[in-house]
Scaffold this active site. Structure first.
Site, PDB file in Angstrom:
ATOM      1  N   ASN A  23       0.810  -1.222   0.000  1.00 30.93           N
ATOM      2  CA  ASN A  23       0.000   0.000   0.000  1.00 30.93           C
ATOM      3  C   ASN A  23       0.844   1.275   0.000  1.00 30.93           C
ATOM      4  OD1 ASN A  23      -2.220  -1.592  -0.097  1.00 30.93           O
ATOM      5  ND2 ASN A  23      -2.859  -1.266   2.025  1.00 30.93           N
ATOM      6  N   ILE A 124     -15.331   6.780  -5.157  1.00 35.82           N
ATOM      7  CA  ILE A 124     -14.154   7.670  -5.125  1.00 35.82           C
ATOM      8  C   ILE A 124     -14.577   9.142  -5.152  1.00 35.82           C
ATOM      9  CG2 ILE A 124     -12.498   6.005  -6.095  1.00 35.82           C
ATOM     10  CD1 ILE A 124     -12.794   7.621  -8.755  1.00 35.82           C
ATOM     11  N   ASP A 306      -7.382  -4.013   7.363  1.00 39.28           N
ATOM     12  CA  ASP A 306      -6.624  -5.036   6.629  1.00 39.28           C
ATOM     13  C   ASP A 306      -6.093  -6.145   7.536  1.00 39.28           C
ATOM     14  OD1 ASP A 306      -7.164  -3.488   4.433  1.00 39.28           O
ATOM     15  OD2 ASP A 306      -5.123  -2.742   4.156  1.00 39.28           O
ATOM     16  N   VAL A 328     -14.826   0.526   8.592  1.00 34.11           N
ATOM     17  CA  VAL A 328     -14.180   1.149   7.421  1.00 34.11           C
ATOM     18  C   VAL A 328     -14.853   0.717   6.118  1.00 34.11           C
ATOM     19  CG1 VAL A 328     -12.006   1.453   6.161  1.00 34.11           C
ATOM     20  CG2 VAL A 328     -11.994   1.377   8.659  1.00 34.11           C
TER      21      VAL A 328
HETATM   22  C1  LIG Z   1      -3.996   0.346  -2.118  1.00 29.80           C
HETATM   23  C2  LIG Z   1      -4.344   0.738  -0.738  1.00 29.80           C
HETATM   24  O1  LIG Z   1      -3.677   1.535  -0.117  1.00 29.80           O
HETATM   25  N1  LIG Z   1      -5.408   0.156  -0.204  1.00 29.80           N
HETATM   26  C3  LIG Z   1      -5.798   0.460   1.162  1.00 29.80           C
HETATM   27  C4  LIG Z   1      -6.597   1.729   1.166  1.00 29.80           C
HETATM   28  O2  LIG Z   1      -7.716   1.551   0.302  1.00 29.80           O
HETATM   29  P1  LIG Z   1      -8.584   2.813  -0.156  1.00 29.80           P
HETATM   30  O3  LIG Z   1      -7.680   3.952  -0.395  1.00 29.80           O
HETATM   31  O4  LIG Z   1      -9.479   2.372  -1.247  1.00 29.80           O
HETATM   32  O5  LIG Z   1      -9.434   3.054   1.155  1.00 29.80           O
HETATM   33  P2  LIG Z   1     -10.146   4.380   1.645  1.00 29.80           P
HETATM   34  O6  LIG Z   1      -9.495   4.829   2.909  1.00 29.80           O
HETATM   35  O7  LIG Z   1     -10.239   5.333   0.518  1.00 29.80           O
HETATM   36  O8  LIG Z   1     -11.603   3.834   1.934  1.00 29.80           O
HETATM   37  C5  LIG Z   1     -12.142   3.742   3.214  1.00 29.80           C
HETATM   38  C6  LIG Z   1     -13.638   3.889   3.170  1.00 29.80           C
HETATM   39  O9  LIG Z   1     -14.004   5.137   2.628  1.00 29.80           O
HETATM   40  C7  LIG Z   1     -14.911   5.013   1.566  1.00 29.80           C
HETATM   41  N2  LIG Z   1     -14.624   6.051   0.547  1.00 29.80           N
HETATM   42  C8  LIG Z   1     -13.356   6.225   0.105  1.00 29.80           C
HETATM   43  C9  LIG Z   1     -13.073   7.181  -0.847  1.00 29.80           C
HETATM   44  C10 LIG Z   1     -14.129   7.976  -1.344  1.00 29.80           C
HETATM   45  O10 LIG Z   1     -13.949   8.847  -2.191  1.00 29.80           O
HETATM   46  N3  LIG Z   1     -15.390   7.770  -0.875  1.00 29.80           N
HETATM   47  C11 LIG Z   1     -15.663   6.812   0.069  1.00 29.80           C
HETATM   48  O11 LIG Z   1     -16.821   6.653   0.477  1.00 29.80           O
HETATM   49  C12 LIG Z   1     -14.633   3.596   1.023  1.00 29.80           C
HETATM   50  O12 LIG Z   1     -15.732   3.089   0.317  1.00 29.80           O
HETATM   51  C13 LIG Z   1     -14.335   2.841   2.291  1.00 29.80           C
HETATM   52  O13 LIG Z   1     -15.521   2.439   2.898  1.00 29.80           O
HETATM   53  O14 LIG Z   1      -7.029   2.012   2.507  1.00 29.80           O
HETATM   54  C14 LIG Z   1      -7.900   1.012   3.057  1.00 29.80           C
HETATM   55  C15 LIG Z   1      -8.344   1.494   4.429  1.00 29.80           C
HETATM   56  O15 LIG Z   1      -7.298   1.514   5.310  1.00 29.80           O
HETATM   57  C16 LIG Z   1      -7.181  -0.321   3.092  1.00 29.80           C
HETATM   58  O16 LIG Z   1      -8.073  -1.305   3.507  1.00 29.80           O
HETATM   59  C17 LIG Z   1      -6.623  -0.691   1.727  1.00 29.80           C
HETATM   60  O17 LIG Z   1      -5.770  -1.800   1.853  1.00 29.80           O
HETATM   61  C1  LIG Z   2      -8.107  -4.086   0.707  1.00 30.77           C
HETATM   62  C2  LIG Z   2      -6.812  -4.138   0.421  1.00 30.77           C
HETATM   63  O1  LIG Z   2      -6.224  -3.649  -0.693  1.00 30.77           O
HETATM   64  P1  LIG Z   2      -6.846  -2.875  -1.946  1.00 30.77           P
HETATM   65  O2  LIG Z   2      -7.248  -1.529  -1.465  1.00 30.77           O
HETATM   66  O3  LIG Z   2      -5.660  -2.768  -2.867  1.00 30.77           O
HETATM   67  O4  LIG Z   2      -7.973  -3.708  -2.461  1.00 30.77           O
HETATM   68  C3  LIG Z   2      -5.819  -4.751   1.354  1.00 30.77           C
HETATM   69  O5  LIG Z   2      -4.615  -4.546   1.133  1.00 30.77           O
HETATM   70  O6  LIG Z   2      -6.223  -5.465   2.297  1.00 30.77           O
END
Ligand SMILES: CC(=O)N[C@H]1[C@@H](OP(=O)(O)OP(=O)(O)OC[C@H]2O[C@@H](n3ccc(=O)[nH]c3=O)[C@H](O)[C@@H]2O)O[C@H](CO)[C@@H](O)[C@@H]1O
Ligand SMILES: C=C(OP(=O)(O)O)C(=O)O
Length: 435
Positions: A23, A124, A306, A328
């Site tokens: 990550n 996103i 995670d 989360v």
């Molecule tokens: C590649 C990487 O680094 N992946 C990690 C990253 O994922 P990732 O960056 O996708 O995780 P986020 O922190 O963005 O997401 C957390 C929560 O916020 C929500 N959300 C996020 C963005 C947004 O624009 N809108 C929204 O609603 C998502 O649906 C989720 O429920 O952080 C997560 C939370 O620690 C980890 O589990 C993943 O392993």
């Molecule tokens: C959820 C994970 O990764 P990603 O955001 O890349 O799917 C993870 O590393 O556990």
């Protein structure tokens, strides 16, 4: 198709080395797109399928990428193409992380919509809100998100509704080449955010406050390729810590950084696990009896989502009732059904699971629903009666290097086989003996 086959009953002992963090490396490789001069040399890169995917995305954007011996070298000095198609985003959601860099460097980005995945819908909107605040026009249609700005992005004040890791990273990458100052509030504080900020600063950027709730970025005109070494993977480290604890083992997890793992260490200690901070990493000694605890996943420094499924395996072995609450992701309990197939007493109630332990687990065929579930089910197999077969290993390969070899090196009875040779030699011998 391949399977992991594990036979329970071995106590783990010895030393295991942690790789560079998945990550952290994915956003750092996405950030190499910002360097219009010089080559970026990224060290301590794990050979994961996600790393191959992000490298492919970068090549598609007209860069040269080499990946040898744990080192990724990127030359992004040519004019960039701006489209990341669905074939990459489908394989790996983190492909959307190229959007901020492309927008910052070229003023345009076109990335396939990521859609949901096994752990939830994962929108996103917070990434896009940041780009819009900096002056980009964002359009969503025909399966793509298109963002474009006339001239350069402008620094802005952005407050995230939730401290999203990806949104924090994407907006940071967009803001380093923007005109003026960007202030990001309620941002993610994960160690991977700090690693990205360190990389951006080495490249010539000006990012202050990473690791706190507010990040301030002064835009600069140009960024340069530099050398950077990726931080150790705290989730891989945590996974081996749990494997050691569940088997009453004694394992040194080399490269584990205690400050990155404080919430996990605290919970494992509450459960009765001994964790010793040694010079090279964390030594984990599992007790004869584990105590039950409650866990709530939260953004860093809270308990990491995670590590949720691996902890579920450990709590099933604990004495008493434990509750895990997932805050989360909206749907990250698919592995609970698979644990049930192994005999676990688990109840799902909304965003919580309730477990009554200790559960004497039985070996079964189980399917990994995401990468952490793959690891967690293998860990449960280490203490289950008989053979556990874990399928859908494409998930595992996204996040773990040599997972079964590392466990075997610690004394686990574990193999990875192709479907056609499903019965490993050792099991065939047992069957002959039993006949
Ligand atoms: C590649 C990487 O680094 N992946 C990690 C990253 O994922 P990732 O960056 O996708 O995780 P986020 O922190 O963005 O997401 C957390 C929560 O916020 C929500 N959300 C996020 C963005 C947004 O624009 N809108 C929204 O609603 C998502 O649906 C989720 O429920 O952080 C997560 C939370 O620690 C980890 O589990 C993943 O392993
Ligand atoms: C959820 C994970 O990764 P990603 O955001 O890349 O799917 C993870 O590393 O556990």
């Amino acid at each position: 198709m391949e399977k992991i086959i594990v036979r329970g009953g071995q106590r783990l002992s010895g030393t295991v080395q942690v790789e560079g963090a998945k990550n952290a490396v994915l956003p750092v490789i996405a950030a190499t797109l910002l360097a219009s001069e010089g080559k970026s040399v990224i060290k301590n890169v794990p050979p994961l399928s996600d790393v191959y995917t992000i490298n492919e995305v970068l090549r598609h954007l007209n860069t040269d990428v080499e990946f040898n011996n744990g080192e990724v070298i990127v030359n992004a000095s040519r004019e960039l193409f701006v489209e990341a198609p669905f074939e990459y985003v489908r394989k790996m959601r983190a492909s959307v992380l190229v959007m901020g860099s492309l927008l910052g460097r070229t003023g345009k980005a076109r990335v396939a919509l990521p859609g949901g995945c096994a752990i939830g819908s994962r929108p996103i909107d917070q990434h896009l809100k940041g780009f819009e605040a900096m002056g980009a026009k964002v359009k969503v249609g025909n399966g793509f998100i298109e963002a474009e700005v006339d001239g350069r992005l402008k620094g802005a004040k952005v407050y995230l509704d939730f401290p999203s890791v990806g949104a924090t990273e994407n907006i940071m990458m967009a803001a380093v080449l923007a005109e003026g100052t960007t202030i990001l509030e309620n941002v993610a504080k994960e160690p991977e955010i700090v690693d990205l900020a360190n990389f951006l600063n080495k490249m010539g950027g000006s990012v202050v406050g990473a690791g706190t709730g507010t990040i301030r970025i002064e835009g600069v005109d140009r960024l340069y390729g530099v050398e950077h070494s990726i931080i150790p993977d705290r989730i891989e480290a945590g996974t081996f810590m749990v494997a050691a604890a569940i088997t009453q083992g004694d394992v040194l997890v080399k490269g584990a950084i205690p400050e990155h793992l404080s919430s996990l260490v605290a919970k494992m200690e509450e459960m009765g696990v001994t964790i010793i901070d040694e010079e090279e990493g964390l030594r984990v000694i599992g007790p004869e009896k584990l105590k039950s605890v409650d866990i709530k996943t939260m953004p860093h420094p809270g308990f990491p989502t995670d590590m949720q499924s691996q902890m579920m395996a450990l709590l099933l072995a604990a004495d008493g009732t434990s509750v895990i609450t997932e805050t989360v992701f909206e749907n990250r309990f698919m592995h609970a059904e698979e644990f049930r197939r192994m005999g676990a007493d688990i109840k799902i109630e909304g965003r919580s699971v309730i477990m009554n332990g200790p559960t004497p687990l039985q070996g079964a065929e189980v399917a990994a629903t995401d990468l952490r579930a793959a690891a967690a089910l293998s860990i449960a197999g280490l203490v289950a009666d008989g053979y556990t077969r874990v399928t859908e290993l494409k998930h595992l390969d996204r996040g773990y290097v040599n997972f079964h070899q590392k466990l075997a090196g610690l004394g686990a009875d574990i193999e990875r086989v192709k479907e056609v040779e499903e019965t490993p030699v050792s099991e065939q011998q047992d069957m002959i003996k039993d006949a």
